[in-house]
Structure formats: structure tokens, C-alpha cells
Design an enzyme around this catalytic site. Structure first.
Site, PDB file in Angstrom:
ATOM      1  N   THR A 270      36.118  68.261  -9.724  1.00 19.66           N
ATOM      2  CA  THR A 270      37.504  68.111  -9.302  1.00 19.66           C
ATOM      3  C   THR A 270      38.350  69.265  -9.814  1.00 19.66           C
ATOM      4  O   THR A 270      39.454  69.486  -9.319  1.00 19.66           O
ATOM      5  CB  THR A 270      38.092  66.800  -9.864  1.00 19.66           C
ATOM      6  OG1 THR A 270      37.692  66.700 -11.234  1.00 19.66           O
ATOM      7  CG2 THR A 270      37.596  65.593  -9.106  1.00 19.66           C
TER       8      THR A 270
ATOM      9  N   SER B   2      22.980  86.855 -32.201  1.00 20.81           N
ATOM     10  CA  SER B   2      22.896  85.401 -32.006  1.00 20.81           C
ATOM     11  C   SER B   2      21.732  84.851 -32.811  1.00 20.81           C
ATOM     12  O   SER B   2      20.577  85.233 -32.575  1.00 20.81           O
ATOM     13  CB  SER B   2      22.689  85.052 -30.524  1.00 20.81           C
ATOM     14  OG  SER B   2      22.299  83.681 -30.432  1.00 20.81           O
TER      15      SER B   2
ATOM     16  N   SER C 112      22.475  72.518 -21.212  1.00 26.23           N
ATOM     17  CA  SER C 112      22.272  71.075 -20.992  1.00 26.23           C
ATOM     18  C   SER C 112      23.502  70.404 -20.415  1.00 26.23           C
ATOM     19  O   SER C 112      23.578  69.179 -20.377  1.00 26.23           O
ATOM     20  CB  SER C 112      21.919  70.383 -22.311  1.00 26.23           C
ATOM     21  OG  SER C 112      20.736  70.931 -22.829  1.00 26.23           O
TER      22      SER C 112
ATOM     23  N   SER D  63      28.271  72.574 -22.284  1.00 26.41           N
ATOM     24  CA  SER D  63      29.160  73.739 -22.339  1.00 26.41           C
ATOM     25  C   SER D  63      28.989  74.630 -23.553  1.00 26.41           C
ATOM     26  O   SER D  63      29.960  75.024 -24.202  1.00 26.41           O
ATOM     27  CB  SER D  63      30.615  73.294 -22.256  1.00 26.41           C
ATOM     28  OG  SER D  63      31.014  73.482 -20.957  1.00 26.41           O
ATOM     29  N   SER D  64      27.747  74.975 -23.823  1.00 29.61           N
ATOM     30  CA  SER D  64      27.528  75.963 -24.873  1.00 29.61           C
ATOM     31  C   SER D  64      28.144  77.297 -24.469  1.00 29.61           C
ATOM     32  O   SER D  64      28.588  78.069 -25.319  1.00 29.61           O
ATOM     33  CB  SER D  64      26.035  76.132 -25.157  1.00 29.61           C
ATOM     34  OG  SER D  64      25.375  76.745 -24.074  1.00 29.61           O
TER      35      SER D  64
ATOM     36  N   ASP E  46      35.860  73.467 -19.006  1.00 23.36           N
ATOM     37  CA  ASP E  46      35.039  73.632 -20.210  1.00 23.36           C
ATOM     38  C   ASP E  46      35.756  74.444 -21.282  1.00 23.36           C
ATOM     39  O   ASP E  46      35.802  74.072 -22.453  1.00 23.36           O
ATOM     40  CB  ASP E  46      33.715  74.331 -19.853  1.00 23.36           C
ATOM     41  CG  ASP E  46      32.923  73.560 -18.832  1.00 23.36           C
ATOM     42  OD1 ASP E  46      33.320  72.422 -18.512  1.00 23.36           O
ATOM     43  OD2 ASP E  46      31.914  74.099 -18.341  1.00 23.36           O
TER      44      ASP E  46
HETATM   45  P1  ADP Z   1      25.892  75.148 -20.758  1.00 19.91           P
HETATM   46  O1  ADP Z   1      27.226  75.804 -20.814  1.00 19.91           O
HETATM   47  O2  ADP Z   1      25.909  73.839 -20.047  1.00 19.91           O
HETATM   48  O3  ADP Z   1      25.229  75.024 -22.096  1.00 19.91           O
HETATM   49  P2  ADP Z   1      25.269  77.548 -19.309  1.00 19.91           P
HETATM   50  O4  ADP Z   1      24.099  77.950 -18.505  1.00 19.91           O
HETATM   51  O5  ADP Z   1      26.612  77.611 -18.705  1.00 19.91           O
HETATM   52  O6  ADP Z   1      24.952  76.080 -19.862  1.00 19.91           O
HETATM   53  O7  ADP Z   1      25.327  78.436 -20.626  1.00 19.91           O
HETATM   54  C1  ADP Z   1      24.176  78.583 -21.440  1.00 19.91           C
HETATM   55  C2  ADP Z   1      24.015  80.038 -21.811  1.00 19.91           C
HETATM   56  O8  ADP Z   1      25.071  80.444 -22.727  1.00 19.91           O
HETATM   57  C3  ADP Z   1      22.735  80.310 -22.588  1.00 19.91           C
HETATM   58  O9  ADP Z   1      21.653  80.487 -21.699  1.00 19.91           O
HETATM   59  C4  ADP Z   1      23.099  81.600 -23.314  1.00 19.91           C
HETATM   60  O10 ADP Z   1      22.990  82.715 -22.463  1.00 19.91           O
HETATM   61  C5  ADP Z   1      24.564  81.399 -23.629  1.00 19.91           C
HETATM   62  N1  ADP Z   1      24.756  80.879 -24.996  1.00 19.91           N
HETATM   63  C6  ADP Z   1      25.304  79.695 -25.343  1.00 19.91           C
HETATM   64  N2  ADP Z   1      25.344  79.550 -26.692  1.00 19.91           N
HETATM   65  C7  ADP Z   1      24.816  80.675 -27.213  1.00 19.91           C
HETATM   66  C8  ADP Z   1      24.572  81.149 -28.545  1.00 19.91           C
HETATM   67  N3  ADP Z   1      24.885  80.422 -29.611  1.00 19.91           N
HETATM   68  N4  ADP Z   1      24.028  82.383 -28.688  1.00 19.91           N
HETATM   69  C9  ADP Z   1      23.739  83.139 -27.597  1.00 19.91           C
HETATM   70  N5  ADP Z   1      23.926  82.740 -26.350  1.00 19.91           N
HETATM   71  C10 ADP Z   1      24.455  81.531 -26.144  1.00 19.91           C
HETATM   72 MG    MG Z   2      28.360  76.528 -19.144  1.00 16.73          MG
END
Ligand code: ADP
Ligand code: MG
Length: 384
Positions: free
Chosen positions: A35, A67, A122, A125-126, A171
Site C-alpha cells: 500500500t 561488514s 527475510s 528489512s536488513s 522500511d
Molecule cells: P531484507 O531487507 O528483507 O533483509 P533485502 O534483499 O532488501 O532483504 O536486503 C538484504 C541485503 O542487504 C543483503 O543481501 C545485503 O546485501 C544487505 N545487507 C543487509 N544487512 C547487511 C549487513 N549487516 N552487512 C552487509 N550487507 C547487509
Molecule cells: Mg529490504
């Protein structure tokens, strides 16, 4: 866990400099899926998984990104930073630098150590946590401070314009503006938000299906195109409808027959999801957990059947939760096609709920899921 002392030790050992340390949380969306780019409503909460960024200045004009999650370092000249993505994790921090440079900041040399416990890829929102942590660290080095909503927009632009992921604002916004013990009802049109309290007696149980179907990127794009096509049909009759946010169920009844069957279903999801999301915030505000659970169940059905963004594993995870003691509501969260379900569960029953759900899913699907018992946490901030 994300431990600032451990991050500090890593940074000191690698760069021989004391870091300033920032944390940005991941998030779980309670309701309001697909949305945000329709200028509608979402209701995420920041969670107690976060990405830490430790930063210290350098005098050699280099930008060095490390990282710990990947145990990898990349080094660049601050005066010649990449302007194109290289499909590598460093795209996210480099994207933030590119956007800041575009805002007329001169990027200085620095060392940045990144380390997070938000599960990567996953749906928690990493990527936004990484962008927001990086943005806080770098802006602090620059001696500037942006309000949370502005910082979120800069980070979204990093992901859209540099990384090349066509995400909405949710996010980055929740990572930069979340509030402890609350979900945020965010109006993605003007980025105003309302706090919706999550009672202390309720846990956010996040169940990772451990699958991410490869269609994600292409399907996300095609869903957006179908949503926009549906909006164009309505706008031909009602020009004031610029986004599906402005459309109503009555519009669909009148003009749905002019849409492709897929566009009609996608639009039905977005239009009803907006209504459910606002209703869910009202339910939380008046402590009506039964109604919240009902709305989450309806949202999952809509996401699965009309938006067709679920998958067998996620539908199974949601179904298996239904009769477990303590469940308030369950649905697939995030962009779809796998990832995590979010379960609101009575706090004291959460550990038994998590154990039983894991066992059921492993038996039914043949995959051992990761299940996390989380709480709504506060916004990104400086730790030291
Ligand atoms: P989500 O946001 O759901 O976790 P995304 O595919 O949008 O999935 O983002 C994941 C990507 O973000 C990872 O594949 C990596 O490239 C990057 N990322 C996230 N956290 C880290 C980290 N701590 N160190 C390096 N890269 C990271
Ligand atoms: Mg993401």
C-alpha cells in the site's frame, strides 16, 4: 545480539580508531502490504533486531566499508566514489553516500564497521536498517542532523536510485522513526503518523518460512504495474484519483470490468488493505485485540488470494498457527513470496506458541523454521 561493545572491539582492532556507534532497527509490518507506493497506509513496528554502524574519520581520503556479517572489506577513494551499483552488499552504504553527495555534502574519508542481527533477506528489512545506520553515522561525521522522516526519504532514495530496488518508504521510515512498545500507522502520502500502542501483554512472534521464491523481483515489479494500470482505469473516470489510496470499493464495482482480471484483484487488495490498516490502528488504540486479529486474518487472505503474493510455505505457516493457544492474529509480512509471518501472541504463551509452531512447520513442510519472539522497539539512534 547486536552488541555495541563487540562492534567497538572489532572496529578498534581493524582500524585502530575509536568509533562513534549507531543502531538502526529492522521492522515487521503488522498490516498494510503493497500500500505504501499507492500512497496508502502501513502499520509496521521496529523490532529488537538491529544493524550497528561504527564510524571513525580517516586522514588518507579513503572510504573503507567493512561488514562483519560478510567478513568482507571494500575500500574506495572518497573523491571518486562509485556512481553505479555493483550488485554487492556495499551498494547499500554507497547508495547512501551517493544521495548525500547529491545533497551537496562532500564525503570525507572514514572507516565504517557494520554488523547486524536482522536476518538478511527475510523480509525484516536488513537493507533499510543498513541504510539508516549508515546515514546516521555519516551525517554525524558531517556534523549534520536530519529529522527522522527526511533521513528515511534519503535512505529510500539510496535504495531506489542507487541500489535499484523499487521499494516504498515504509522500511526506512519505521527504522528511523519507530517508537518503543508501539506500531506506527504511517500515511505514506504525507509521511504523517500516529502511534498505536502494543500492549505489554502481547509479543510479536516472527516465524521465518526459510524460503524466498526467486520470482520476488520480477513479481514485485509486475504487481506494481498491475496496481498502476488499475489506478489509471479509475482515474479515467475520476481524475482526482492519482493513486489507489484515493479509490474506493465502489470505484471497483463501477469500473472493475474495464480492468484486466489481475489488475482488478490487485486493486481490490490494495483498496481493502488500506481500509483494514486504518481499522487495525483504531483497534490497537482501543485495545480491541479480537478485531485486530480478525483484520490480520482478512489481510492474509487478501494478500494470498487477490494479490497472489503468498506461497505454499507462508500459507501453511499461517494456517498452522490458527489453533495454537495465545494467537491473536497471523499473516505473511513483507514483500511476499516467502520470508516471515508475523504472529501477535499473548506474551506468556509466546514461548510455547513458538515451539509448537516450529514443530508443526518442520513436520508439515520439512524445513526447520527460525522463530523469533520480538518486541516493538525504538527508532534508530546513536549509542555512543
Ligand atoms: P531484507 O531487507 O528483507 O533483509 P533485502 O534483499 O532488501 O532483504 O536486503 C538484504 C541485503 O542487504 C543483503 O543481501 C545485503 O546485501 C544487505 N545487507 C543487509 N544487512 C547487511 C549487513 N549487516 N552487512 C552487509 N550487507 C547487509
Ligand atoms: Mg529490504
Amino acid at each position: 545480539m547486536h552488541d555495541p561493545d563487540a562492534l567497538r572491539s572489532l572496529h578498534l582492532a581493524r582500524f585502530q580508531a575509536e568509533p562513534a556507534i549507531f543502531a538502526a532497527p529492522g521492522r515487521v509490518n503488522l498490516i498494510g502490504e503493497h500500500t505504501d507506493y499507492a500512497e496508502g497506509f502501513v502499520m509496521p513496528a521496529a523490532i529488537d533486531f538491529a544493524t550497528l554502524a561504527g564510524i571513525s574519520p580517516r586522514s588518507d581520503g579513503k572510504v573503507v566499508l567493512y561488514s562483519e556479517n560478510y567478513a568482507k572489506e571494500r575500500s574506495f577513494d572518497a573523491s571518486a566514489l562509485p556512481t553505479e551499483p555493483s550488485h554487492h552488499w556495499s551498494d547499500y552504504p554507497l547508495g547512501v553516500l551517493a544521495i548525500l553527495a547529491g545533497e551537496d555534502h562532500t564525503i570525507p574519508g572514514f572507516s565504517l564497521t557494520l554488523w547486524g542481527d536482522v536476518p538478511l533477506g527475510s523480509g525484516l528489512s536488513s537493507s533499510a536498517a543498513l541504510e539508516v545506520a549508515t546515514a546516521l553515522a555519516v551525517t554525524s561525521l558531517l556534523g549534520v542532523s536530519y529529522p527522522g522522516p527526511v533521513l528515511a526519504r534519503l535512505c529510500q532514495r539510496a535504495e531506489n536510485e542507487f541500489v535499484g530496488a523499487n521499494c516504498g518508504i515504509m522500511d526506512q521510515f519505521i527504522s528511523a522513526n519507530g517508537a518503543k512498545d508501539h506500531a506506527l500507522l504511517i500515511d505514506c502520502r504525507d509521511l504523517s503518523f500516529k502511534l498505536a500502542p502494543i500492549p505489554a501483554s502481547v509479543a510479536l512472534v516472527i516465524a521465518n518460512t526459510m524460503v524466498k521464491h526467486a520470482v520476488t523481483g520480477t513479481e514485485y515489479t509486475s504487481r506494481r504495474a498491475e496496481v498502476e494500470a488499475a489506478c489509471a482505469v479509475i482515474a479515467a473516470h475520476r481524475p482526482e484519483v492519482r493513486f489507489l489510496r484515493d479509490a474506493t470499493p465502489e470505484d471497483l464495482e463501477r469500473w472493475g470490468s474495464e480492468m484486466t482480471p489481475n489488475s482488478l484483484k490487485r486493486a481490490r487488495h490494495v483498496i481493502t488493505e488500506n481500509l483494514r490498516t486504518v481499522a487495525a490502528a483504531e483497534a490497537l488504540i482501543r485495545h480491541d485485540l479480537r478485531e485486530l486479529g480478525r483484520l490480520m486474518a482478512e489481510a492474509h487472505r487478501s494478500y494470498s488470494q487477490d494479490f497472489e503474493a503468498s506461497c505454499v510455505e507462508a500459507d501453511t505457516m499461517v494456517a498452522l498457527a490458527q489453533d495454537l493457544p495465545g494467537l491473536i492474529g497471523a499473516r505473511l509480512t513483507g514483500g511476499g513470496f516467502g520470508g516471515c509471518t508475523v504472529n501477535l501472541v499473548e506474551m506468556e504463551k509466546a514461548p510455547a506458541f513458538a515451539a509448537a509452531l516450529a514443530e508443526r512447520y518442520a513436520t508439515e513442510v520439512g524445513i526447520v523454521p527460525q522463530i523469533h519472539i520480538c518486541h516493538a522497539s525504538g527508532r534508530a539512534h546513536r549509542i555512543r
